[in-house]
Design a protein around this motif. Structure first.
Motif, mmCIF file in Angstrom:
data_model
loop_
_atom_site.group_PDB
_atom_site.id
_atom_site.type_symbol
_atom_site.label_atom_id
_atom_site.label_comp_id
_atom_site.label_asym_id
_atom_site.label_seq_id
_atom_site.Cartn_x
_atom_site.Cartn_y
_atom_site.Cartn_z
ATOM 1 N N TYR A 59 0.916 -1.183 -0.021
ATOM 2 C CA TYR A 59 -0.087 -0.125 0.063
ATOM 3 C C TYR A 59 1.005 1.328 -0.001
ATOM 4 C CZ TYR A 59 -4.525 2.573 0.434
ATOM 5 O OH TYR A 59 -5.499 3.247 0.405
ATOM 6 N N SER A 60 1.866 1.450 -0.926
ATOM 7 C CA SER A 60 2.589 2.429 -0.948
ATOM 8 C C SER A 60 3.139 2.545 -2.389
ATOM 9 C CB SER A 60 3.997 2.082 0.145
ATOM 10 O OG SER A 60 4.728 0.914 -0.506
ATOM 11 N N PRO A 61 3.827 3.676 -2.892
ATOM 12 C CA PRO A 61 4.267 4.038 -4.178
ATOM 13 C C PRO A 61 5.401 2.985 -4.572
ATOM 14 C CG PRO A 61 4.004 6.106 -3.043
ATOM 15 C CD PRO A 61 3.967 4.885 -2.009
ATOM 16 N N LYS A 62 5.426 2.518 -5.842
ATOM 17 C CA LYS A 62 6.557 1.742 -6.262
ATOM 18 C C LYS A 62 7.161 2.709 -7.413
ATOM 19 C CE LYS A 62 9.554 -1.309 -7.344
ATOM 20 N NZ LYS A 62 10.527 -1.147 -6.696
ATOM 21 N N LEU A 63 8.416 3.034 -7.519
ATOM 22 C CA LEU A 63 8.902 4.010 -8.768
ATOM 23 C C LEU A 63 9.586 2.758 -9.753
ATOM 24 C CD1 LEU A 63 9.897 6.664 -9.973
ATOM 25 C CD2 LEU A 63 12.070 6.299 -8.338
ATOM 26 N N THR A 64 9.461 2.890 -10.946
ATOM 27 C CA THR A 64 10.015 2.040 -11.736
ATOM 28 C C THR A 64 11.257 2.901 -12.536
ATOM 29 O OG1 THR A 64 9.031 3.074 -13.915
ATOM 30 C CG2 THR A 64 7.675 1.475 -12.414
ATOM 31 N N ASP A 65 12.351 1.972 -13.075
ATOM 32 C CA ASP A 65 13.228 2.651 -13.951
ATOM 33 C C ASP A 65 12.714 3.418 -15.417
ATOM 34 O OD1 ASP A 65 15.398 1.674 -12.516
ATOM 35 O OD2 ASP A 65 15.531 -0.257 -13.577
ATOM 36 N N PHE A 66 13.608 3.735 -16.058
ATOM 37 C CA PHE A 66 12.936 4.474 -17.168
ATOM 38 C C PHE A 66 12.357 3.419 -18.457
ATOM 39 C CE2 PHE A 66 15.839 7.801 -15.921
ATOM 40 C CZ PHE A 66 15.080 8.881 -16.224
ATOM 41 N N CYS A 116 0.894 3.466 -7.708
ATOM 42 C CA CYS A 116 0.592 3.947 -6.214
ATOM 43 C C CYS A 116 -0.699 3.577 -5.957
ATOM 44 C CB CYS A 116 0.974 5.292 -6.188
ATOM 45 S SG CYS A 116 0.183 6.402 -7.116
ATOM 46 N N PRO A 117 -1.132 3.295 -4.790
ATOM 47 C CA PRO A 117 -2.417 3.323 -4.242
ATOM 48 C C PRO A 117 -3.203 4.663 -4.590
ATOM 49 C CG PRO A 117 -1.200 2.609 -2.684
ATOM 50 C CD PRO A 117 -0.289 3.383 -3.461
ATOM 51 N N ASP A 118 -4.650 4.839 -4.540
ATOM 52 C CA ASP A 118 -5.347 6.051 -5.154
ATOM 53 C C ASP A 118 -5.100 7.167 -4.030
ATOM 54 O OD1 ASP A 118 -6.914 5.156 -2.687
ATOM 55 O OD2 ASP A 118 -8.662 4.535 -4.051
ATOM 56 N N TYR A 119 -4.586 7.067 -2.666
ATOM 57 C CA TYR A 119 -4.451 7.911 -1.819
ATOM 58 C C TYR A 119 -3.155 8.979 -2.247
ATOM 59 C CZ TYR A 119 -0.506 5.827 0.320
ATOM 60 O OH TYR A 119 1.051 5.209 0.510
ATOM 61 N N PHE A 120 -2.317 8.371 -3.053
ATOM 62 C CA PHE A 120 -0.996 9.070 -3.260
ATOM 63 C C PHE A 120 -1.085 9.846 -4.674
ATOM 64 C CE2 PHE A 120 3.331 9.026 -4.763
ATOM 65 C CZ PHE A 120 3.951 9.713 -3.818
ATOM 66 N N ILE A 121 -0.870 11.077 -5.033
ATOM 67 C CA ILE A 121 -0.462 11.619 -6.110
ATOM 68 C C ILE A 121 0.603 12.262 -5.956
ATOM 69 C CG2 ILE A 121 -1.327 13.504 -7.674
ATOM 70 C CD1 ILE A 121 -4.138 13.324 -6.361
ATOM 71 N N PRO A 122 1.576 11.599 -7.259
ATOM 72 C CA PRO A 122 3.055 11.985 -7.057
ATOM 73 C C PRO A 122 3.315 13.365 -7.365
ATOM 74 C CG PRO A 122 2.829 10.366 -8.735
ATOM 75 C CD PRO A 122 1.386 10.513 -7.986
ATOM 76 N N ALA A 123 4.140 14.139 -6.859
ATOM 77 C CA ALA A 123 4.705 15.426 -7.376
ATOM 78 C C ALA A 123 6.172 14.924 -8.145
ATOM 79 C CB ALA A 123 5.387 16.028 -6.242
#
Length: 257
Positions: free
Chosen positions: A29-36, A74-81
């Motif tokens: 339940y947290s954001p996951k950042l990918t590579d390019f 990411c879950p819907d609570y998170f909007i990335p900057a």
């Protein structure tokens, strides 16, 4: 029914990785950042995610028609900057009066430092100015180790996104109709070549599919694919838009001028 049957066999490793990313975002339940990711990889990721109501997909791009993007699941609570995508922009300083440096040399040098291609975004060339995007986690390594490209001494400067160049290259978008999605049919129609000429280009090793050489003209092209044809530039399969009344495929392609 196996999910793999909808994709190419050689894409299995990436599919497993993408499913793992989606699982991490959901289970932790947290954001996951990918590579390019290139357009084909991004299309696969979107397809696997489908209409998932729990996990959203965001991408980051600061240039028009960016070829490679980092993404966040990411879950819907998170909007990335923008900062959450952890992308750095660099400009190369080199003796412009005496040396010319091209895209291939820049990429080759970056790869020779022992870093994965997935850690770099687009390389942007405008006149004699060269910039590139990279994952923030390799920033210090790049600044410490990138000193030469070919025989030219170079230095790196990290710059703000407001200073980014728009590349000289431009993509032309067009809609083509083809009898099949075979690579030779796509190349023939997109480049206005005979089918025989298109087959000869592939079979002589002058075509790369998603940056990997292929010599099989019968490979089926899929949405998100990038075809690099030596002497003719690049084509990108933007969308497959179904069939016409005459049972031909309608395809939207972008061609690099």
């Amino acid at each position: 029914m196996s999910i793999y049957q909808h994709f190419r066999p050689e894409e299995k490793e990436f599919i497993d990785q993408a499913l793992n990313w989606i699982g991490q975002a959901r289970n932790l339940y947290s954001p996951k950042l990918t590579d390019f990711l290139d357009p084909r990889a991004l299309h696969i990721l979107r397809t696997l995610l489908g209409n998932d109501h729990e996990i959203s997909l965001y991408t980051f791009s600061v240039i028009t028609d960016a070829e490679r993007k980092r993404a966040i699941l990411c879950p819907d609570y998170f909007i990335p900057a923008d900062d959450d995508f952890q992308v750095s922009l660099f400009e190369l300083a080199y003796p412009k009066k005496f040396v010319s440096i091209d895209h291939r040399q820049v990429l080759g040098t970056l790869m020779s430092l022992g870093l994965k291609r997935e850690k770099f975004g687009d390389i942007i060339i405008s006149g004699d100015h060269i910039q590139f995007l990279a994952a923030a986690e390799i920033e210090d390594y790049l600044l410490a180790n990138l000193e030469k490209i070919g025989k030219a001494s170079v230095s790196l400067k990290k710059i703000d996104f407001e200073e980014i160049l728009q590349p000289d290259e431009q993509w032309d978008e067009q809609t083509i109709t083809v009898s099949s999605m075979r690579m030779d049919a796509i190349i023939s129609s997109a480049l206005n070549l005979s089918r025989q000429k298109a087959q000869a280009l592939v079979e002589s090793g002058k075509v790369k599919l998603n940056f990997k050489q292929t010599e099989s003209s019968s490979i089926e092209c899929l949405e998100g694919d990038i075809l690099s044809i030596r002497g003719f530039g690049r084509c990108r399969i933007l969308s497959v838009d179904g069939k016409t009344k005459k049972e031909k495929w309608k395809v939207t392609v972008g061609r690099l001028k």
